[in-house]
Design an enzyme around this catalytic site. Sequence first.
Site, PDB file in Angstrom:
ATOM      1  N   GLU A   1       0.843  -1.222   0.000  1.00  9.97           N
ATOM      2  CA  GLU A   1       0.000   0.000   0.000  1.00  9.97           C
ATOM      3  C   GLU A   1       0.867   1.258   0.000  1.00  9.97           C
ATOM      4  O   GLU A   1       0.503   2.271   0.592  1.00  9.97           O
ATOM      5  CB  GLU A   1      -0.958   0.027   1.204  1.00  9.97           C
ATOM      6  CG  GLU A   1      -1.719  -1.245   1.505  1.00  9.97           C
ATOM      7  CD  GLU A   1      -2.521  -1.759   0.317  1.00  9.97           C
ATOM      8  OE1 GLU A   1      -2.691  -1.025  -0.667  1.00  9.97           O
ATOM      9  OE2 GLU A   1      -2.957  -2.920   0.381  1.00  9.97           O
ATOM     10  N   GLY A   2       1.979   1.202  -0.693  1.00 12.32           N
ATOM     11  CA  GLY A   2       2.932   2.315  -0.696  1.00 12.32           C
ATOM     12  C   GLY A   2       3.943   2.096   0.410  1.00 12.32           C
ATOM     13  O   GLY A   2       3.583   2.111   1.585  1.00 12.32           O
TER      14      GLY A   2
END
Lengths: 593, 593
Positions: free
Chosen positions: A438-439
């Site tokens: 998610e990053g």
Amino acid sequence: MPAYKAPLRDLHFVLNELIQVQDVIGKLPGYEEATEDIFASYLEAAAQFCENEVAPLNRSGDEAGCQFDPSTHSVTTPEGFRDAYRQYCELGFTALDCDPAYGGLGMPRTLAFPVMEMLCSANVAWSMYPGLSHGAYAAIHAHGTTEQKDTYLPHLVDGSWTGTMCLTEPHCGTDLGLLKSRAEPNGDGSYAITGTKIFISAGEHDLADNIIHLVLARLPDAPKDVKGISLFIVPKFLADGSRNAMHCGSLEHKMGIKANATAVLNFDGAKGFLIGEANRGLACMFTMMNAARLGCGMQGLGLGEASYQGALAYARERLQMRALNAPHSPDKPADPIIVHPDVRRMLLTQKAYTEAGRALTALLALQLDIEEKHPDPETRQDAADLVALLTPVAKAFMTDNGYEATNLGMQVFGGHGFIREWGMEQLVRDCRISQIYEGTNGIQAIDLLGRKVLLDQGQRLRKFTRLIHLFCKEHAENSQLKPFTEPLAALLKDVGDVTMHIGMAAMRDRDEAGAAASDYLRLIGHLTYAWLWARMAQTAAARLASDEDGFYQAKIETARFYITKLFPEVHTLIARIKAGAGPLMTLKEEHFF
Amino acid sequence: MPAYKAPLRDLHFVLNELIQVQDVIGKLPGYEEATEDIFASYLEAAAQFCENEVAPLNRSGDEAGCQFDPSTHSVTTPEGFRDAYRQYCELGFTALDCDPAYGGLGMPRTLAFPVMEMLCSANVAWSMYPGLSHGAYAAIHAHGTTEQKDTYLPHLVDGSWTGTMCLTEPHCGTDLGLLKSRAEPNGDGSYAITGTKIFISAGEHDLADNIIHLVLARLPDAPKDVKGISLFIVPKFLADGSRNAMHCGSLEHKMGIKANATAVLNFDGAKGFLIGEANRGLACMFTMMNAARLGCGMQGLGLGEASYQGALAYARERLQMRALNAPHSPDKPADPIIVHPDVRRMLLTQKAYTEAGRALTALLALQLDIEEKHPDPETRQDAADLVALLTPVAKAFMTDNGYEATNLGMQVFGGHGFIREWGMEQLVRDCRISQIYEGTNGIQAIDLLGRKVLLDQGQRLRKFTRLIHLFCKEHAENSQLKPFTEPLAALLKDVGDVTMHIGMAAMRDRDEAGAAASDYLRLIGHLTYAWLWARMAQTAAARLASDEDGFYQAKIETARFYITKLFPEVHTLIARIKAGAGPLMTLKEEHFF
């Protein structure tokens, strides 16, 4: 590994005493039914489900993993996962904070987030099946047409279908501008989606009747960069029951979360339906992504809590060496290791990070509820700004701290911590991915400093620091709170100076922002936690007279541990930031030996 | 995961330019043959062996693990391990720094330690088979009778037999005073050893003809605590070829080092032979233990190096996003991620910790050689004191930094780092145990502060700080070195103050030492690394004129990165130490919720 016990006492403290959720929630239209009793009964039900149904599947799920059958492209989840998922649906948890128009229970996120924390503690790999599904629900709910909502949401809400988010491709993760998957119009309003997606969590499994993939792809003639990406709904099974032209090509072999199927998905002209505007897919995906980032943070929190519980129980039982001053248990062959200062350092680090993370989670959940439901637009905007600012902090700071906490819990066990049967090393392995997906946490740091702070000239940051400033001012005369408010106020000033310093430097050289970002995120993390710990100390101090079990005293002492032992990291962070980008950038690429 | 390349260039720098090993070694009686050419040829041979023979077995060994057959109590090591071990013996590496009287090659530790580093980088699980064996060799060499030496050493030296150290029991690891295994005299000078030992690395395998276990056990009527522990030689096969009454009960399932057999060993009246004095077994065991602690440190070093190599290659190849200021590779779809400041932060952290660890290793090896061979007793004592002081630092600081380095290397890979096939997560799992075994890093910290610093009223510490003081004084006028010598001199003063502060506080309350220990160890670690980086910067600066490939420039810039970005951790450490034991100890045991 002792059985997981849901931290209901601390959740009660955070929700009802610290953020006083009922004072806010009760006034938000649509949440009238979310009373303290309703909260308590759902939390109790979730606690029982987590303790009794999914926690017992955590170790066995890690050992068994998901099994992929290449002949049928199908995935079998570990034993017990299906039954637990069915129960979860029957209990209504897939519907908890979903829209009643589609069968949801309409509960606020301030209730849903603690449930998610418990699931993460009990079995993070399992929790990701409904977790990803909820993300797909949110994206379709926010961006889908009426028809799309009617088609997909009831099934996602009742849990009979699940969902995924399909972003990453072999050559691009962070840099979605490089994305190659393409969508060709079929002429009937649908599109033929072709491409390979990797790292798709819950991408294929045997828990539900259908899987709704949300897939980023490019329309013909779309701009080459991120402005040319669109989002498509690609169901595994189409409305007529036929199998769509996409399949799971393989499962990844991973360090952890082995019981969650991380799939390679091949789309071979699969039928897909555009959701949201063409070429605006990334904006739609961020509806899922922001929720997923908070979900990641909760993984760090939940795994830290699970590790703390394991380490605490072990530290009370394991007899080894004598206390340095005087024997603690002279009748036993040695003292329990909880008497040793260094073991306490590890336990208290876990405890202090976990409890602050729980408070931050509740705070953010409340802001999300306000952002969605509050009648006043300015109040909604303030809430939205706080969420935007603190989402990267929650994602990165909570997962970095969660990883530290799980490692410390393992360390408390000594050699036994390295042995799989004890379960402590699994928490480390399961937590590790939360710092990446998610990053990555490095990306979170750039998001915070670049997009959330510098881009609006510190407007959001000032809204946040103003809250802290007001708190410090309000309690300036409270001598009991001085050990907390003084360092907090000092950091508030430092953060202002440092932000200005980076902003000025970055105008000359953008790498100055990139070089400062990770340290800056931890600095804002400590600003947030110091504020929350000061508030928790104040909340607990006000209740000391009725402190029957020592809970409030413990809260104050944990606050003291935090502010004297963990918070001083800020000195290092500030020194590192002031050293600037030079030491990172002057070494030529070819001189890395 | 790219192929491992032995860091011969940096080893040359450290050995021949930094510590100028030949100036010392050449003058030590017995090491006359250890010329620069001999060093170079052994290092080259070790590099080839590590790169070509054991590195290729690292991933496959992790996947296969060791297999235990309960019917025969036998263990099969992963494919290729036997062949590699046979080659290693044939190349003479088991004999490298062993006594020529028993077939050894008589080389110094300054040569043997770099070889060990390379083995750890290439395949740490494999390296532990000869590693443990060398420990058994050292203990028997130091404490055995002439007959024992003649019986066991030639086989340990030529590698046809291996050895182990058997300390831990299910209920005691750190606290060996609780040890229960017992030794009953057989009447013929031998003893019957009975008990269960766990976590025995290389405890059973198929690499060698015999395994010589060194086992701690209690004689009848021995004192109950650590003063009643004796050390026994317990061979798997006895002199007449018969199988001794001991066997492997099972192998542990572990987080990492899966290709090393971590055995439960059951001794059922096994025949054992007392080594060293009765009831003085712990002192004998410490001959192995101190070497093992340095070996642990080298695991942190070697794994950090391997991870750095992997991350560096990936960072040069992986294209993702554009450099913040201007495109680096405008002809490519994106820039290699090495252009991003945060990626450089991770790579440089790995590099700075690894290169300083390599320098510390060389320094300690040289002191060990001096301690053993130098004709002057005072010089030997000074060397012994430095080794005693810095052994816990090397063990804990190097493994903590190694764990950070392997985690950063994995982080550079993003999601791919979590996938087993890339090999980066294995380095994390393999490194994790180094913080735990041979005395947890918390125990190292107490050893350093309690036994090595406070117990002798800072005598050893002052010998060490005097070296640093002299260095700072010598280079006080060198303006190029000021960025290194100034913070170093400042920390020197702080360390003096902090040590005094802790010493005073600990006189009132021993928990003050226990509470400070872990932070204190990292503080001394940074003192050591800052000194070594200043020396490396000075050494490199003096050679800049002949800097053909940028190596010396890179060294100076890495020093600058270290001193501006990693060294500032000392600010946090000092603040934490000054906060004292209170925040750790006041929370009552029953109030840990």
